[in-house]
Design an enzyme around this catalytic site. Structure first.
Site, mmCIF file in Angstrom:
data_model
loop_
_atom_site.group_PDB
_atom_site.id
_atom_site.type_symbol
_atom_site.label_atom_id
_atom_site.label_comp_id
_atom_site.label_asym_id
_atom_site.label_seq_id
_atom_site.Cartn_x
_atom_site.Cartn_y
_atom_site.Cartn_z
ATOM 1 N N CYS A 162 27.994 60.060 38.399
ATOM 2 C CA CYS A 162 27.864 58.863 37.567
ATOM 3 C C CYS A 162 27.946 59.193 36.080
ATOM 4 C CB CYS A 162 26.572 58.119 37.889
ATOM 5 S SG CYS A 162 25.127 59.153 37.806
ATOM 6 N N HIS A 193 31.213 76.739 30.942
ATOM 7 C CA HIS A 193 30.932 75.297 31.043
ATOM 8 C C HIS A 193 30.442 74.930 32.444
ATOM 9 C CE1 HIS A 193 31.193 70.998 30.539
ATOM 10 N NE2 HIS A 193 31.998 70.921 31.600
#
Lengths: 337, 256
Positions: free
Chosen positions: A50, A98
């Site tokens: 989300c 990352h």
């Protein structure tokens, strides 16, 4: 072979942009297959939650791969040029750093949250099932899972609870241990009550009693929680049975008074009673905590605990970043050089 | 030899406490390492009891240092033999300093006495059973008291809303500590009851005050258990009563 990552998250893009890129879990494999069909793209994993959508690619050339992916996204999703401006790009070693940061919860809206691990595992599995992963992406993701384990065990980034619901559950577990035998009573049928109750239920609490001035609302919430509605004038008799009380009514005065609670202490055999008062003004007379077996927490003390946990997690970021760098130092990942 | 072995046991539990403390500070679990340190110390202490027992030709409970050595051993033994319901998180870590204290006192000049030079001419099996079961029960009671102390700590933190710190985070839940403490108490009362029955068979003159302290402690523990399971008691009162009765019952040991 070179690794690249393109993506957007809650920091780089508002929800109206993020939803344009969102991919349902069922379509993650299909999306990765489409990417692998592009020129320059050799391997692909699509992650979508989300708060983020990210594309991890193994390409013949980073620049060419990025350009191809952007063009594909623009065309397949019907995006305007401005939507692509929200994308961030990582190349080579930055990709591994990352992904390790993302999986460790360092890049999450709730710092240190652990739900992301499962979401990334699902995404990786979907791509693996679709046969869009290969040497570079397999090594990239396996290392990220390994680093997350190190971060979880060697730092305290995932320690403590940062939401009202989770703090309440942690406290209840500190009093009762396993919540499987714990019975819960909700006084008030508001949203916060429901959230806290659901957190307790998700951690094993079995019986829930709901009482409210409006009996219909109590019935409605009890049905949602698969509990039992109780008339408001009967709450005192229910306290005899329960271990946890969550109160959040709109009453301008204390609903649970010390002298009323005193009448049921003996019937409860002085078992520990954990009380959470989420209401403002408070529903539970603060003096009930004078009783040895009563552990009363109001909304301020619970929010304060959540804030403390958040601050503690922020203090851990530096350690996590160092750990990730160290872990990647000796890691063998194709496509990061 | 027994002195060196007791010293070895002491060093083991001190090291266990130190490494346990470091683990607690870093947020790691101490369970397995506490178990290992206590197991090693328990074996070493078993050798001490064997050496002194062989020299005496009886259970080595005739000197203050022997009582303390035996008590330290029974505390470790009880901890190691208890199941997971009794042996809760950090209990081993808290057990080690108490064991260290008992061993340290037993080694102090003036307290320590060397093993017997001659074996006892006559040994009363009832007296042996009475004394050894009593000391074993004290080991159980000490462990129960440690659980009560841990309860008091966690109860204080929860009441004062001081919920940070590695110790609080890792300690067992409040209800588990109460349950553990009570179950240990029941086990100890059973052992004391058997020890008392054995004591009544002993055919030697006994210390009357010591006997009365023993009887009062036994009745108090039994009363505490009955009241807790019938009428109910706030957990803090159970913990405080447990500690109070244990403190009183220690008077009996000092009179041995």
């Amino acid at each position: 072979m070179k690794l690249v990552c393109l993506g957007l998250n809650h920091k780089s893009a508002p929800v109206e942009v993020r939803e344009l890129f969102a991919v349902s879990n069922k379509k993650l494999g299909e999306a990765a297959t489409q990417l692998c069909a592009l020129n320059e793209v050799l391997e692909a994993v699509v992650v979508s939650t989300c708060n983020r959508t990210e594309y991890y690619l193994a390409t013949t050339s980073p620049e060419a791969g990025i350009a191809t992916l952007k063009a594909h996204l623009q065309q397949s999703l019907g995006l305007e040029e401005s939507a692509l401006e929200h994308l961030y790009i990582f190349k080579l070693r930055e990709v591994a750093v990352h992904l390790a940061s993302v999986i460790s919860g360092l890049d999450s809206m709730v710092l240190g949250e652990t739900e992301i691990v499962g979401q990334i595992r699902t995404a990786y599995q979907a791509s693996s099932d679709a046969k869009t992963t290969g040497k570079a992406t397999n090594q990239l993701f396996q290392n990220a899972f390994r680093i997350n384990k190190a971060v979880r065990t060697q730092t305290q980034i995932q320690m403590g609870s940062t939401s009202v619901g989770n703090v309440a559950v942690d406290l209840a577990e500190k009093v009762f241990g396993n919540l499987e035998k714990s019975k819960v009573m909700l006084i008030g049928a508001g949203e916060t009550c429901r959230i806290v109750a659901q957190s307790l239920l998700s951690r094993g609490a079995k019986s829930v009693f709901v009482t409210n001035r409006s009996y219909d609302k109590a019935v409605e919430l009890a049905e949602k929680l698969e509990g039992e509605a109780v008339r408001f004038d009967e709450w005192l008799s229910i306290i005899e049975k329960v271990d946890i009380v969550i109160s959040s009514t709109g009453a301008p005065y204390a609903v649970i008074k010390k002298d009323e609670l005193a009448t049921v202490r003996g019937k409860r055999k002085y078992r520990p009673l954990f009380m959470i008062d989420i209401a403002v003004p408070r529903d539970i007379d603060p003096n009930v905590s004078d009783f040895d077996e009563v552990y009363l927490y109001d909304i301020d003390s619970i929010e304060q605990l959540a804030e403390m946990a958040k601050e503690k997690r922020v203090q851990q970021i530096k350690d996590c970043v160092t750990l990730i760098e160290n872990e990647l130092e000796g890691a063998k990942i194709e496509g990061i050089k | 030899m027994d002195r060196w072995l007791t010293l070895l046991s002491l060093v083991l539990v001190v090291l266990g406490t130190y490494f346990g403390y470091r683990k607690v500070r870093s947020g790691s679990s101490t369970g397995a390492s506490s178990f290992q340190w206590l197991l090693a110390a328990c074996i070493s202490q078993y050798l001490v009891i064997s050496i002194r027992g062989k020299a005496l030709g009886a259970c080595p409970l005739h000197e203050t240092s022997e009582l303390l050595m035996f008590l330290a051993w029974s505390l470790m033994l009880v901890y190691l033999l208890m199941g997971s319901v009794y042996r809760v998180s950090l209990m081993g870590f808290f057990t080690m300093p108490f064991t260290a204290l008992l061993l340290l006192i037993s080694l102090l000049p003036g307290v320590y006495t060397p093993p017997a030079v001659e074996r006892l001419a006559e040994v009363d099996p009832w007296l042996e059973a009475h004394a050894s079961l009593y000391i074993l029960a004290y080991g159980v009671l000490l462990l129960s008291s440690i659980a009560s102390l841990m309860f008091l700590f966690i109860n204080h933190q929860l009441k004062q809303k001081r919920l940070n710190g590695a110790l609080f985070t890792q300690m067992a839940p409040l209800s588990t500590l109460v349950t553990s403490s009570l179950r240990l108490l029941i086990f100890a009362v059973i052992l004391i009851t058997i020890a008392m029955v054995a004591g009544y068979q002993v055919d030697v003159e006994q210390h009357e005050l010591k006997n009365w302290i023993g009887r009062i402690s036994w009745i108090s523990y039994l009363g505490l258990i009955i009241v807790t399971y019938t009428r109910g008691l706030p957990p803090i009162k159970i913990a405080l009563s447990n500690l109070l009765i244990f403190g009183f019952s220690l008077l009996a040991i000092s009179l041995v």
